[in-house]
Design a protein around this motif. Structure first.
Motif, PDB file in Angstrom:
ATOM      1  N   GLY A 244      -9.538   9.445   3.490  1.00 46.59           N
ATOM      2  CA  GLY A 244      -9.728   8.301   4.264  1.00 46.59           C
ATOM      3  C   GLY A 244     -10.451   7.138   3.469  1.00 46.59           C
ATOM      4  N   ASP A 245     -11.525   7.401   2.561  1.00 50.55           N
ATOM      5  CA  ASP A 245     -12.481   6.536   2.090  1.00 50.55           C
ATOM      6  C   ASP A 245     -11.729   5.984   0.794  1.00 50.55           C
ATOM      7  N   ALA A 246     -10.729   7.022   0.229  1.00 51.47           N
ATOM      8  CA  ALA A 246     -10.241   6.780  -1.341  1.00 51.47           C
ATOM      9  C   ALA A 246      -8.765   5.805  -0.856  1.00 51.47           C
ATOM     10  N   PHE A 247      -7.989   6.398   0.104  1.00 49.64           N
ATOM     11  CA  PHE A 247      -6.578   5.831   0.364  1.00 49.64           C
ATOM     12  C   PHE A 247      -6.287   5.469   1.490  1.00 49.64           C
ATOM     13  N   GLY A 248      -7.045   6.033   2.570  1.00 45.57           N
ATOM     14  CA  GLY A 248      -6.853   5.341   3.896  1.00 45.57           C
ATOM     15  C   GLY A 248      -6.285   6.736   4.915  1.00 45.57           C
ATOM     16  N   PRO A 249      -6.052   6.613   6.157  1.00 47.51           N
ATOM     17  CA  PRO A 249      -5.534   7.834   6.622  1.00 47.51           C
ATOM     18  C   PRO A 249      -4.256   8.359   6.016  1.00 47.51           C
TER      19      PRO A 249
ATOM     20  N   ARG B 177      -5.414  13.768  14.949  1.00 45.78           N
ATOM     21  CA  ARG B 177      -6.206  12.525  15.347  1.00 45.78           C
ATOM     22  C   ARG B 177      -6.099  11.157  14.544  1.00 45.78           C
ATOM     23  N   ARG B 178      -5.805  11.423  13.200  1.00 44.41           N
ATOM     24  CA  ARG B 178      -5.400   9.769  12.792  1.00 44.41           C
ATOM     25  C   ARG B 178      -4.274   9.382  12.819  1.00 44.41           C
ATOM     26  N   MET B 179      -3.051  10.247  12.890  1.00 44.04           N
ATOM     27  CA  MET B 179      -1.721   9.700  12.850  1.00 44.04           C
ATOM     28  C   MET B 179      -1.082   9.318  14.248  1.00 44.04           C
ATOM     29  N   SER B 180      -1.778   9.837  15.252  1.00 46.85           N
ATOM     30  CA  SER B 180      -1.190   9.691  16.677  1.00 46.85           C
ATOM     31  C   SER B 180      -1.004   8.049  16.845  1.00 46.85           C
TER      32      SER B 180
ATOM     33  N   MET C  98       0.890  -1.366  -0.164  1.00 44.91           N
ATOM     34  CA  MET C  98       0.008   0.105   0.002  1.00 44.91           C
ATOM     35  C   MET C  98       0.732   1.292  -0.072  1.00 44.91           C
ATOM     36  N   PRO C  99       0.580   2.200  -0.966  1.00 46.29           N
ATOM     37  CA  PRO C  99       1.534   3.422  -0.930  1.00 46.29           C
ATOM     38  C   PRO C  99       1.177   4.412   0.155  1.00 46.29           C
ATOM     39  N   LYS C 100       2.030   5.165   0.705  1.00 49.61           N
ATOM     40  CA  LYS C 100       1.838   6.075   1.821  1.00 49.61           C
ATOM     41  C   LYS C 100       0.779   7.168   1.199  1.00 49.61           C
ATOM     42  N   VAL C 101      -0.035   7.911   2.131  1.00 47.95           N
ATOM     43  CA  VAL C 101      -0.912   8.573   1.746  1.00 47.95           C
ATOM     44  C   VAL C 101      -0.473   9.876   1.963  1.00 47.95           C
ATOM     45  N   ALA C 102      -0.544  11.147   1.094  1.00 46.45           N
ATOM     46  CA  ALA C 102      -0.120  12.476   1.555  1.00 46.45           C
ATOM     47  C   ALA C 102      -1.373  13.320   1.109  1.00 46.45           C
TER      48      ALA C 102
ATOM     49  N   ALA D 180       3.628  12.228  -5.765  1.00 47.07           N
ATOM     50  CA  ALA D 180       3.200  11.138  -6.658  1.00 47.07           C
ATOM     51  C   ALA D 180       4.479  10.447  -7.220  1.00 47.07           C
ATOM     52  N   GLU D 181       5.236  11.201  -7.626  1.00 48.49           N
ATOM     53  CA  GLU D 181       6.619  10.644  -8.193  1.00 48.49           C
ATOM     54  C   GLU D 181       7.351  10.035  -7.068  1.00 48.49           C
ATOM     55  N   ARG D 182       7.280  10.374  -5.872  1.00 50.80           N
ATOM     56  CA  ARG D 182       8.167   9.413  -4.781  1.00 50.80           C
ATOM     57  C   ARG D 182       7.302   8.424  -4.453  1.00 50.80           C
ATOM     58  N   GLY D 183       6.089   7.947  -4.923  1.00 56.02           N
ATOM     59  CA  GLY D 183       5.332   6.890  -4.588  1.00 56.02           C
ATOM     60  C   GLY D 183       3.940   7.210  -3.603  1.00 56.02           C
ATOM     61  N   TYR D 184       3.683   8.412  -3.352  1.00 51.97           N
ATOM     62  CA  TYR D 184       2.500   8.471  -2.254  1.00 51.97           C
ATOM     63  C   TYR D 184       1.346   8.683  -3.223  1.00 51.97           C
ATOM     64  N   ALA D 185       0.260   7.952  -2.448  1.00 48.80           N
ATOM     65  CA  ALA D 185      -1.116   8.332  -3.161  1.00 48.80           C
ATOM     66  C   ALA D 185      -1.557   9.727  -2.588  1.00 48.80           C
ATOM     67  N   VAL D 186      -2.150  10.668  -3.593  1.00 49.92           N
ATOM     68  CA  VAL D 186      -1.900  11.952  -3.252  1.00 49.92           C
ATOM     69  C   VAL D 186      -3.638  12.682  -3.056  1.00 49.92           C
ATOM     70  N   CYS D 187      -3.981  13.018  -1.974  1.00 51.25           N
ATOM     71  CA  CYS D 187      -5.049  13.646  -1.936  1.00 51.25           C
ATOM     72  C   CYS D 187      -5.047  15.324  -1.661  1.00 51.25           C
ATOM     73  N   PHE D 188      -5.515  16.051  -2.612  1.00 51.45           N
ATOM     74  CA  PHE D 188      -5.373  17.377  -2.403  1.00 51.45           C
ATOM     75  C   PHE D 188      -6.403  18.108  -2.298  1.00 51.45           C
TER      76      PHE D 188
END
Ligand code: NAP
Length: 248
Positions: A75-80, A125-128, A1-5, A23-31
Motif C-alpha cells: 500500500g505504501d509503495a503502490f496503493g491497495p 478488506r482493501r478491495m471490497s 496509475m498502474p493497477k497493482v498486483a 509487469a509486462e501487462r502493466g501492473y505494478a508488482v509487489c511480491f
C-alpha cells in the motif's frame, strides 16, 4: 496509475513467472518471498528491465504479522492491490499418510491454507466496494493434486489444495457482490524447484509419459492463465477453475 498486483511467493517458479508477466501487462508488482533473497533480486531486475515497477518483501505467509506488513508495504509503495495471487506453497518429502508427523501437517496447512486465507482476508478488506474499495480479483494457485490425491507422495499437500478449492468457491460467493472475483488455477506437473523439496528433482521426467500431452508444463504457461483470470477478459468469471495440466 498502474493497477497493482500482489503475488505471494514471487521469487521463484510460478510466482516469479507471474510477477514478470504481470509487469509486462502493466501492473505494478509487489511480491513476497520467504528466504531466497538472491532469487527475489533477480525477479526485481527482470521487472525493471521490462520498464516495470516492483517491490519484493520478505514475508512468511503463515505469519499474520508478516502478512499485515506485506500489505502495508504494498500500500505504501503502490496503493491497495487490484489483484492478489495466492501462490506461495510448499510440499514436503514424499511419504505415505501413515508416516506423516503432526509437525509436517501443521507446516503444510499453515503455509498452503492459512497463509492463503490471511492474504485473501487482507485483500478483501482493501478491495471490497462495500467498504470503499475499487473491487479486484483474486487467483488462488491450487493444484491438480486436489483432484488426484497424490497417493504415496503427499496426500497432505493434495488435501491442502482441496481446501484452497473450497476457499475459492466459498469466497467467490461471499464477495461476488463486493466487486471481487475469486478464481483458481490448478497446475499439473510444472518444471519448478518444488519437486526437489519433495525429494525428487526429476519428478517431471518420471511422470511425463502419463500426461496426455507427454510433457511437463512451464511456469509461464500457468502465469498466462493466472493473468487471464485477473484481467477484464474474465469479467463474468468467478468461483471457477482452470486446469493447466496438459490433460492430466
Ligand atoms: P517453488 O518453485 O518451490 O517456489 C515457491 C515460492 O513460494 C518461492 O518464491 C518461495 O520463496 C515461496 N514461499 C514458500 N513458502 C513461503 C512462505 N511461507 N511465505 C512466503 N513465500 C513462500 O514452487 P512452485 O512450483 O512455483 O509452486 C508455486 C505454487 O504452485 C504453489 O502453491 C504450488 O503448490 C503450486 N503448484 C505447483 C506445481 C508444480 O508442479 N510446480 C503444481 C501444482 C501446483 P523462497 O524463494 O524465498 O523460498
Amino acid at each position: 496509475m498502474p493497477k497493482v498486483a500482489l503475488i505471494t511467493g514471487g521469487s521463484r517458479g510460478i510466482g516469479a513467472a507471474t510477477a514478470r508477466l504481470a509487469a509486462e501487462r502493466g501492473y505494478a508488482v509487489c511480491f513476497s518471498y520467504r528466504h531466497d533473497e538472491y532469487a527475489a533480486e533477480q525477479v526485481l531486475q527482470d521487472v525493471r528491465a521490462l520498464g516495470g515497477e516492483a517491490l519484493a518483501v520478505r514475508a512468511d505467509v503463515c505469519s499474520e504479522a508478516d502478512v499485515l506488513r506485506l500489505f502495508k508495504h504494498c500500500g505504501d509503495a503502490f496503493g491497495p492491490p487490484h489483484a492478489l495471487v495466492n501462490n506461495a506453497g510448499i510440499l514436503e518429502a514424499q511419504t505415505t499418510v501413515e508416516n506423516m508427523t503432526a509437525d509436517r501437517l501443521q507446516r503444510v496447512f499453515n503455509i498452503n491454507v492459512i497463509g492463503s486465507f490471511l492474504c485473501a482476508r487482507e485483500a478483501v478488506r482493501r478491495m471490497s466496494t462495500l467498504s470503499g474499495g475499487a473491487g479486484g480479483a483474486i487467483v488462488n494457485v491450487s493444484s491438480r493434486a486436489a483432484c488426484l490425491g497424490s497417493p504415496n507422495e503427499y496426500v497432505d499437500y493434495a488435501a491442502s489444495k482441496g481446501a484452497i478449492d473450497t476457499l475459492t468457491i466459498g469466497l467467490a460467493k461471499e464477495v461476488g457482490g463486493a466487486g471481487i472475483r475469486v478464481n483458481a488455477v490448478r497446475p499439473g506437473v510444472i518444471h519448478t524447484d518444488i519437486h526437489a523439496s519433495g525429494g525428487e528433482p526429476d519428478r517431471v521426467e518420471r511422470i511425463k509419459s502419463a500426461i496426455p500431452m507427454q510433457r511437463g508444463g512451464h511456469a509461464e504457461e500457468v502465469a498466462r492463465a493466472i493473468l487471464w483470470l485477473l484481467s477484464d477478459e474474465a469479467s463474468y468469471t468467478t468461483g471457477s477453475f482452470i486446469d493447466v495440466s496438459g490433460g492430466r
